[in-house]
Scaffold this motif. Structure first.
Motif, PDB file in Angstrom:
ATOM      1  N   UNK A  70       0.522  -1.330   0.015  1.00  0.00           N
ATOM      2  CA  UNK A  70       0.161   1.089  -0.017  1.00  0.00           C
ATOM      3  C   UNK A  70       1.060   1.258  -0.229  1.00  0.00           C
ATOM      4  N   UNK A  86      -5.531   1.878   4.323  1.00  0.00           N
ATOM      5  CA  UNK A  86      -5.472   1.270   2.999  1.00  0.00           C
ATOM      6  C   UNK A  86      -6.352   0.439   2.808  1.00  0.00           C
ATOM      7  N   UNK A 160      -3.043   2.192  -4.594  1.00  0.00           N
ATOM      8  CA  UNK A 160      -3.962   2.774  -5.856  1.00  0.00           C
ATOM      9  C   UNK A 160      -4.303   4.381  -6.040  1.00  0.00           C
ATOM     10  N   UNK A 163      -7.274   5.901  -5.234  1.00  0.00           N
ATOM     11  CA  UNK A 163      -7.115   6.014  -4.083  1.00  0.00           C
ATOM     12  C   UNK A 163      -6.369   7.492  -3.315  1.00  0.00           C
ATOM     13  N   UNK A 171     -12.538  10.016   4.655  1.00  0.00           N
ATOM     14  CA  UNK A 171     -13.307   9.785   4.862  1.00  0.00           C
ATOM     15  C   UNK A 171     -13.299   8.231   5.363  1.00  0.00           C
ATOM     16  N   UNK A 172     -12.411   7.608   5.611  1.00  0.00           N
ATOM     17  CA  UNK A 172     -11.730   6.222   5.924  1.00  0.00           C
ATOM     18  C   UNK A 172     -12.056   6.859   8.527  1.00  0.00           C
ATOM     19  N   UNK A 176     -14.765   5.456  10.639  1.00  0.00           N
ATOM     20  CA  UNK A 176     -15.016   4.415  11.159  1.00  0.00           C
ATOM     21  C   UNK A 176     -14.590   5.300  12.626  1.00  0.00           C
ATOM     22  N   UNK A 292     -15.619  -8.745   4.355  1.00  0.00           N
ATOM     23  CA  UNK A 292     -14.537  -9.705   5.057  1.00  0.00           C
ATOM     24  C   UNK A 292     -14.165 -10.241   4.329  1.00  0.00           C
ATOM     25  N   UNK A 301     -18.604  -4.240  -6.614  1.00  0.00           N
ATOM     26  CA  UNK A 301     -17.812  -3.746  -7.859  1.00  0.00           C
ATOM     27  C   UNK A 301     -16.637  -3.691  -6.744  1.00  0.00           C
ATOM     28  N   UNK A 302     -16.432  -3.363  -5.208  1.00  0.00           N
ATOM     29  CA  UNK A 302     -15.415  -3.760  -4.707  1.00  0.00           C
ATOM     30  C   UNK A 302     -14.500  -5.244  -4.437  1.00  0.00           C
ATOM     31  N   UNK A 303     -13.737  -5.148  -4.192  1.00  0.00           N
ATOM     32  CA  UNK A 303     -12.947  -6.037  -4.373  1.00  0.00           C
ATOM     33  C   UNK A 303     -12.003  -6.636  -2.565  1.00  0.00           C
TER      34      UNK A 303
END
Lengths: 797, 125
Positions: A70, A86, A160, A163, A171-172, A176, A292, A301-303
């Motif tokens: 990352x 990340x 990525x 990001x 945002x994260x 959280x 997860x 669409x998220x992996x």
């Protein structure tokens, strides 16, 4: 990274110690100080874990799997820091950090509840540290076989690129903050069931429940902004499983906030509240499990990467244990719980409105929960996965939002005891009139679809009703006619009134902001106009009433011939109408790693007060293989691309109709980059197989040929063939733009910050009210008198 | 109270009926290539696009490719351009209908490299 492992395991040990000390402190009260100390220890270890991870990220320890995956050398410091969340492990750590911070606050504010809540809460910290121990961010990078020449690697895989933007740093942490806060109502609810005490806890949990709802809601909105600003699919929300897993806990926690209100003000919901406040956290854990564990990998669409087995085990344990304990304890205690106060409402009351609100929020949460789990349910029971189209959520939310809006508009105007219909109508007239006027304005503006218009009017009704409530609280305009507003001093007084009443307007402000934001969301979705606009270099396109012209790519200079390799490449397009002209620069960049090409898109958004023009791509820019064509009569001159062609005249060679016959078009071609024009003579050759065009090269490597010719009309079609990959030929780009016209997105940006502000004001107010509320509940002479406490609980705090 | 209960019940039932209808309308099963002959309308198929078969027509912005799963291969036509990161995708999910040997995709999901992307790809290097 031994130090990393060490601090995580120490954290586990401290958390375990805290659980034991707090659990035993009932018998040995001095142990409570041990519990506090050990919890502090666990918290410091969480911080130390983050510090070690940050150290590894910033100094570039690429021998660690996480850092390698990352981060990279060339990354800006901010994104190196943001790399800490990340990945999977890092986001668990983020969760743990917030959990730790809230734990410290909880410890100081839980009062008589400390022993119970902190035992459970320390257990949660233990579980999180346990996950981090098994799914460690400090795991070494596995050495490939055969080992490369340089080991460990000197640079990382990198974050990525999609990001790499400001939202990644905001945002994260915020979402959280919301997720982690769900745990506090959960432990309070369990502690209440454990203690068999059903009054004090709601007073203590109230600010937490409001805080969790506020932060989670704001986190969701920030995620929407992120998606809109950077992902390029033109929307704020897509009903993706990842979004949904934070949406349904939020809905249910919002229901919980209203449940607590009903209990404190009216003595109702006493038996349901423990369940209502515990479940959001369990839903969040379930959502984490869904996203997860890889069970949704096919659908989203998220992996996702699946968690390590043992870490997943802890997560499932948390979930199963949490559900079993919560439900078991609740069922076990149900008969011992005090009865709620009798329903004393008549007609329409705020109490009824709140009950409806709770029901509607819970139902919506349930639908979203089932919908998101559907692929899993289908697989389990029918052996075949099935996906639910996002359209489902849009459809079911239409009737839902209508009902919810009616309730939310009525609630602030209603009295607790109930009112007759006439009284309500009288109170609501003003806001209803304003809402209908808003509807007329919207109709006049062009929003004419009846259902959308109806919903917008209802939401405007919510907005005005809540604004009216704030107005009254602040006593703005009390006893004054409109003439009063002619004096400037009136505005000062109004502001002073608002300031005075600031803490009591929180709830109304949140609903006002929500309504405004929703109006924006609905209008920008329902009246979105989406069109594919293909802009070709050298050829203008008309769309949305503008003329679109390709100007160039900014990445050109650094990477000749392949501008899209430049990370900061922007595609410049000039957009013009008769009275305005501007340039849009959506970003497009292809990054290659190990033979794979990945595209990064950053849309360009042009904002007006009433709409956005949103420019993204529906495919990567292409180099056109098609020739540029230009039809010219003899002696005529024309321009195609940057080339100017003058058709000088026809010539022929050989016998007409015989093999070897040539029809030649003599032309003079010029280009701004050439020193002088060239004269060329492309021709069509009669061959055994037919007539074939023979191209002639131009100085820049492009080729000119004669496509069709009409000798009798002295007309020729010249074609210019570009040579891709040769920078000097200036390849002709075709830019496949996806352009959206989105009205009133401004409201989506205006509403949520007000909701955040309102939520935080309410948190402050209710946190201040805790001590007073608890004092009223427990008169010194008897601290187990439920009936008295019940009466007292109704005092509006 | 009785009237209230009745209204509540009717509303609940109507809501339930509406939700279930919407649910059924919008459910689309995942099928394998070999099952396309039986169930052709409105399905999801998870496919691995075969790199050498990918064709993209710039003019019409139509993407065609062959995709395979463990049960077989199918030709896919997607008229809405080339999704970002399509080349990179090891798996795509196409949503649409199957007619005369061709799968006409109305929508396509390409795994977006999100924050959960990760270590597996990294290990490959």
């Amino acid at each position: 990274m031994l130090l990393g492992y060490l601090v995580v395991w120490l954290g586990c040990a401290f958390a375990l110690g805290a659980v034991v000390a707090y659990a035993l402190s009932g018998r040995k009260p001095h142990l409570i100080r041990w519990g506090r100390g050990l919890f502090w220890g666990a918290f410091l270890m969480i911080l130390a874990t983050e510090a070690v991870l940050q150290y590894a990220l910033i100094t570039g320890r690429y021998d660690l799997q996480y850092v390698f995956s990352f981060s990279e050398r060339s990354l800006h410091l901010w994104y190196k820091i943001a790399g800490a969340w990340a990945g999977q492990e890092g986001s668990f750590l983020l969760w743990a950090i917030w959990t730790g911070i809230y734990g410290l606050v909880l410890m100081r504010t839980a009062g008589g509840y400390e022993r119970w809540v902190m035992t459970l809460y320390s257990g949660l910290v233990l579980a999180l540290m346990g996950i981090l121990a098994y799914q460690s961010p400090f795991a070494p990078l596995p050495k490939p076989d055969p080992a490369p020449a340089v080991w460990p690697p000197q640079d990382g895989f990198g974050l990525n690129p999609s990001l790499e933007n400001i939202w990644m740093t905001i945002h994260p942490p915020i979402i959280f903050a919301g997720f982690a806060a769900l745990a506090v109502p959960f432990v309070y609810a369990l502690a209440a069931l454990w203690r068999n005490e059903y009054y004090e806890w709601v007073i203590r949990v109230r600010p937490w429940a409001i805080y969790a709802t506020t932060m989670l809601g704001f986190g969701l909105v920030l995620g929407g902004y992120w998606a809109y600003e950077t992902l390029g699919w033109g929307g704020f929300w897509a009903w993706d499983p990842v979004e949904n897993t934070s949406y349904f806990p939020w809905l249910l926690m919002a229901a919980g906030v209203h449940g607590v209100m009903l209990q404190i003000n009216r003595g109702r919901m006493v038996r349901w509240n423990p369940l209502l406040l515990a479940i959001p956290f369990l839903l969040f854990v379930y959502g984490t499990f869904l996203t997860r564990s890889g069970v949704l990998a096919e659908v989203s669409v998220h992996s996702f990467d699946a968690l390590a087995k043992s870490a997943l085990g802890i997560l499932i344990g948390m979930l199963a244990g949490g559900v079993l304990v919560t439900l078991g304890l609740w069922v076990y205690r149900y008969r011992q719980m005090p009865l709620p106060a009798p329903d004393m409402t008549k007609g329409f009351s705020r109490e009824a409105a709140l009950r409806w609100g709770i029901a509607l929020l819970s139902i919506s949460a349930l639908i979203s929960l089932v919908g998101t789990s559907w692929p899993l349910i289908a697989k389990l029971f029918r052996g075949q996965a099935a996906a639910l189209q996002p359209e489902f959520y849009n459809q079911v939310h239409i009737p839902w939002i209508i009902l919810t809006a009616i309730v939310a508009a009525a609630a602030p105007m209603l009295g607790w005891r109930g009112m007759t219909l006439d009284q309500i109508l009288e109170r609501l007239t003003k806001s209803w009139v304003l809402a209908v006027l808003t509807g007329f304005a919207a109709f006049w503006y062009g929003f004419r679809e009846p259902l959308t218009l109806f919903i917008v009017v209802l939401l405007a009704f919510v907005a005005f009703a809540n604004l009216g409530a704030i107005w009254r609280r602040a006593q703005v305009g009390k006893g004054k006619g409109w003439q009063a507003w002619l004096r400037p001093a009136a505005y000062g007084q109004a502001l002073a009134g608002l300031w005075q009443a600031r803490y009591s307007m929180g709830g109304f402000l949140t609903h006002f902001g929500l309504a405004v934001g929703l109006i924006g969301l609905i209008l920008s979705y329902a009246y979105e106009v989406k069109q594919q606009v293909v802009v070709e270099q050298g050829r203008d396109t008309i769309a949305f009433g503008y003329r679109w012209r390709y100007l160039g790519m900014t990445g050109n200079e650094k990477f000749p011939g392949d501008p899209m390799r430049d990370k900061f490449n922007r595609v410049r397009i000039e957009v013009a109408s008769h009275d305005t002209k501007f340039i849009v620069e959506p970003r497009f960049y292809q990054f290659q790693r190990g033979g794979e090409v990945s595209n990064v898109v950053w849309p360009h958004i042009v904002r007006w007060w009433d709409h956005d023009l949103y420019v993204s791509f529906f495919a990567p820019p292409q180099v056109s293989a098609d020739p540029l064509t230009l039809r010219l009569h003899e002696k005529e001159k024309g321009k195609v691309g940057d080339y100017t062609i003058e058709f000088k005249g026809f010539e022929t060679a050989g016998a007409m109709g015989q093999e070897g016959f040539r029809a030649i078009a003599v032309a003079r071609v010029s280009h701004p980059r050439w020193r002088e024009p060239v004269e060329v003579a492309p021709f069509r050759l009669m061959d055994r197989s037919g007539i074939i065009p023979i191209p002639v090269p131009l100085p820049d490597g492009a080729q000119i040929l004669v496509g069709q010719m009409d000798v009798s009309r002295r007309l020729v079609e010249f074609q210019l063939i570009m040579v891709p990959g040769k920078p000097e030929t200036n390849p002709r780009w075709v830019i496949p733009l996806e352009v959206y016209y989105k009205p009133f997105t401004i409201l989506v940006w205006l509403g949520p910050p007000l909701t955040l502000l309102g939520g935080l004001l309410a948190v402050v107010r209710r946190a201040r009210a805790v001590r007073e509320g608890v004092r009223k509940l427990t008169p010194e002479w008897d601290d187990t008198a439920p009936s008295l406490a019940q009466e007292q609980a109704r005092v509006v705090l | 109270m009785k009237l209230n209960t009745a209204i509540l019940l009717v509303l609940l039932l109507a809501g339930l009926a509406f939700t279930v209808t919407a649910f059924i309308q919008n459910t689309s099963p995942y099928v394998k290539v070999s099952q396309l002959a039986q169930r052709a309308e409105n399905v999801h198929v998870a496919l691995k696009p075969l790199k050498e078969t990918i064709q993209f027509d710039v003019r019409s912005m139509t993407l065609t490719f062959e995709g395979e799963d463990e049960t077989g291969k199918v030709k896919v036509v997607y008229p809405k351009g080339k999704p970002n990161n399509f080349e990179m995708a090891s798996q795509v999910v196409v949503i649409g209908s199957y007619r005369d040997g061709v799968f006409y995709a109305e929508d396509m999901l390409v795994k977006c490299p999100s924050k959960y992307q990760g270590t597996e790809t990294a290990q490959g290097r």
